[in-house]
Design a protein around this motif. Sequence first.
Motif, PDB file in Angstrom:
ATOM      1  N   ILE C  85       0.839  -1.207   0.000  1.00 53.49           N
ATOM      2  CA  ILE C  85       0.000   0.000   0.000  1.00 53.49           C
ATOM      3  C   ILE C  85       0.872   1.255   0.000  1.00 53.49           C
ATOM      4  N   SER C  86       1.930   1.244   0.809  1.00 52.31           N
ATOM      5  CA  SER C  86       2.799   2.421   0.870  1.00 52.31           C
ATOM      6  C   SER C  86       3.463   2.653  -0.478  1.00 52.31           C
ATOM      7  N   ALA C  88       2.474   1.604  -3.474  1.00 51.88           N
ATOM      8  CA  ALA C  88       1.508   1.998  -4.501  1.00 51.88           C
ATOM      9  C   ALA C  88       1.081   3.447  -4.311  1.00 51.88           C
ATOM     10  N   SER C  89       0.714   3.817  -3.067  1.00 53.13           N
ATOM     11  CA  SER C  89       0.221   5.179  -2.879  1.00 53.13           C
ATOM     12  C   SER C  89       1.348   6.186  -3.089  1.00 53.13           C
ATOM     13  N   TRP C 169      -6.917  -1.427  -2.710  1.00 50.15           N
ATOM     14  CA  TRP C 169      -7.084  -0.286  -3.622  1.00 50.15           C
ATOM     15  C   TRP C 169      -7.887   0.832  -2.997  1.00 50.15           C
ATOM     16  N   THR C 172      -5.530   2.691  -0.861  1.00 50.30           N
ATOM     17  CA  THR C 172      -4.573   3.425  -1.694  1.00 50.30           C
ATOM     18  C   THR C 172      -5.203   4.700  -2.256  1.00 50.30           C
ATOM     19  N   TYR C 175      -5.436   7.169   0.537  1.00 48.15           N
ATOM     20  CA  TYR C 175      -4.126   7.755   0.885  1.00 48.15           C
ATOM     21  C   TYR C 175      -3.681   8.785  -0.147  1.00 48.15           C
TER      22      TYR C 175
END
Lengths: 355, 267, 303
Positions: C85-86, C88-89, C169, C172, C175
């Motif tokens: 997540i980190s 991707a965002s 997602w 994400t 974020y």
Amino acid sequence: MAAEFLRIDKLVKAFGTNQVVKGVDVSFNQGEFVTLLGPSGCGKTTILRMIAGFEKPTSGSITVDGHDITTLAPNKRQIGMVFQAYALFPNMNVADNVGFGLKIANVPRAQREARVEEMLKLIGLTGYGKRFPFELSGGQQQRVALARALAPSPRMLLLDEPLSALDAKIRVSLREQIREIQRELGITTVFVTHDQEEALSISDRIVVMNAGNVEQFGAPFEIYNRPQTRFVATFVGQLNTLNATVADAGRKSVQIGASTVTIPALPATARTGEAIALTMRPEAVSLSDVTGRDIQLEGRVAEVHFLGSVIRLKVDLGGNTISLDTFNDQRTPPPTHGTPVRLGIASSDVLVLGS
Amino acid sequence: MTRGKPWAWVVFGLAALYFLLPLIATVDFSLRIRRGTYSLDAYLNVLADPRFQQTFSYSIFIGLTTILVGIFIVLPAAYYVRLRLPQLRPLVEFVTLLPLIIPAIILVFGYIRLYSSSSWLPLLGWQVGGQYIGGPILLTFAYVALGLPYMYRAIDTGLRTIDVQTLTEAATILGANQFAILAQVILPNIVVAVLSGAFLTLAIVIGEFTIASLLNQQVFGVYMQNVGANRAFEPAALAVISFVITWGAMGMIQLLARFAPKTARKE
Amino acid sequence: MADPVQTGPAMPFWRRVRSGLSGGTLTALLGVAPFVAFAILFLILPTLGLVVQAFVGPDGGFTLQNIVDLSQPQIVSSFSISLRISAASAAIGAVIGLIIALAIIRGKLPESIRSTVMTFSGVASNFAGIPLAFAFLSTLGRLGLVTVILKTVFGIDLYRSGFNLLSFWGLTITYLYFQIPLMVLIIAPAIDGLKKEWGEAAATLGATPYQFWRYIGLPVLWPNLLGTLSLLFANAFGAIATAYALTGSSLNIVPILLYAQIRGDVLQNPGLGAALALGMIVVTALANVIYLVIRARAERWLK
């Protein structure tokens, strides 16, 4: 007479309602070094940027070597340019900067490297290829910028105040180097500056501009000695002004203070009794050798500026103040403040300027 | 004169869509508590809730305390580092960056382990008149840590715009002591910078959840989380309220920037 | 005010010390003292304490068992989700933020738009935590405005097509609401640093706009882009409030696991909790060190 290379026709540029270039017509010859000279805001840089293609002319045309390039994209013009702030690419070393134009033109690597070496030699920076711009002095950066502009063998070179950001000493030596390289390559060059000394020393011809118009176009000698407008006379070089009265318009005689002299340059339009301003360069006024100078004036020294090889004096003529230059003479010290002096001016050196 | 390139407008439009839609949706949702009609009931419910009033005023109180403690800790340090101890600057700057490097949850975990009632410094066990005050104290210090990067940068920028050395020497010759110089000469000259650091701190602290919840402090952020778990429309109203608060704090900073001394260099 | 300087044994001790430390260095040290004390007590000791405890076993002795125990499936999967997540965002936020910054600066949008975007970015980059979760629930939740409009107007059922706000997602996208503005805020000055003359010089040398970006624009921005990317990554990795408010404890990301551990020792091992914290510290510290190093190297160019 060399062939015409760059032709600028009725060029106009307006930003909104503000016209900064007001219908300029000039043409430069193949291999010529031409300077656009004028105060800031006179339109000189705008003309340069229109030649480079960064600004679109509002009207008029620019022709290079017989081809109209007015609407051509900048990257299709094959014109080299050097900027005031160097504008070297900070992420590339010197060799990559210089070779950039060749890389874009898909020149094979070996050929490219040879050309870069040649260019570095030309600017006297052989062996600096691996350095990065931030490791170089201002003067070195500007030389690299020059090499980068010249490497792809452009048709023409544009220099936008390339010396303004440098120290006084480097400015003079780089100016000489630029001129030398330009002569060697025979490349048509347009140079923009606001510094009249720079323009006079470096150019084949000078375009003096003011407020979007061309004031005068000619060789440095002509511009300095035969300024056609008051603006040119005052902007280029120092100028003395003497207030006088026309004594007899027909015989071109003029009264200055108590003396009456004949001024060949007095225009036919002058009328008897009219107040006029006579002007002359400081070096046209002589202190020591007054014989052979038909205008003789008396006054007192008001200021003495010792400039080294030259001494500039300001002399109070009772109402008029005149600057004059004399050469330093090791044996005779310059006159001191308040000394009475006698000045001589040749009437043929006197200019009469319309307003 | 510049009209902007078409692609730039497209990008701007898409970005505006992404950033405005949640705001519009939240406002819309917060007004739908009554079936078939828009009403402000969700807001009224929230504002009338005594727990809202308690937690919100408690958060404001902690926020203001945080700002005062932050100024007390940062101002003298930044001042003396600039004036007399420039060799400490890299170290101090690194320390002020630590709260960005260490996540808040780690900090509070460390506090709980370090200051629990069984530790050598039992901060969490402190009582005054039968009230545990360790929690609020720890919370305040934790918030000072969260705001430290912003408070330090704001004050240091403020100090850079005034001539600390000359002001100090002038005040010393006039007989002021160190405390008077800081409070009466330096602080008034950088008040705009200090205030912008203060508003930024407030914006960060006012809705904070993680630290407060782990220290069992009933602040606004914890209240919001509770409401979110139990209600449908009130959370949207709370989101709108806290967005307005954040926007207000940022707006104050922008406004203050206009009052900054004209000689101030921008960074 | 100014006391005459006394000498000799009659002079109190503190004054002798003070005159010995010439130039008021002692006053300066006293002034820095609150800062130092604060840094030690509330930043350094708590963090170091956790690091030490990660290597302490139940018997109080040194052990690496806690670190080894991090390999249990629940923890490994939480790190995996968190990292994804980190990343991707951060990556998406960086790309979109860059494009927006380019649009407002290089796309020559009016100055009023630019200042609005910058101010809004300042607000939105601080608009994280619980309220952000509420805003996205109102937007993309099962009853959210966008979900409803897509369903009733366009006939697209987001949730039936597999979307869930309480998922990878969903989190994400949420974020991104603070990641993109943070990117805009940090990268805009770097784009301003791209001199107009570089583009013009490249053009006179025959380069197309694409070639300018390929050889000069992006390479010059690259250190800033990479650096900001790691900052965004650390920013997302440590965030918890938004995820907690959105998903409760159903989404197994590291900070939420740690939160549960602090609350109730769900891992039933205090040392393992400290090791988990150590893992987070290592990840965010690495990301930040990358940021600081790259940033320092980038600054020597852009003088």
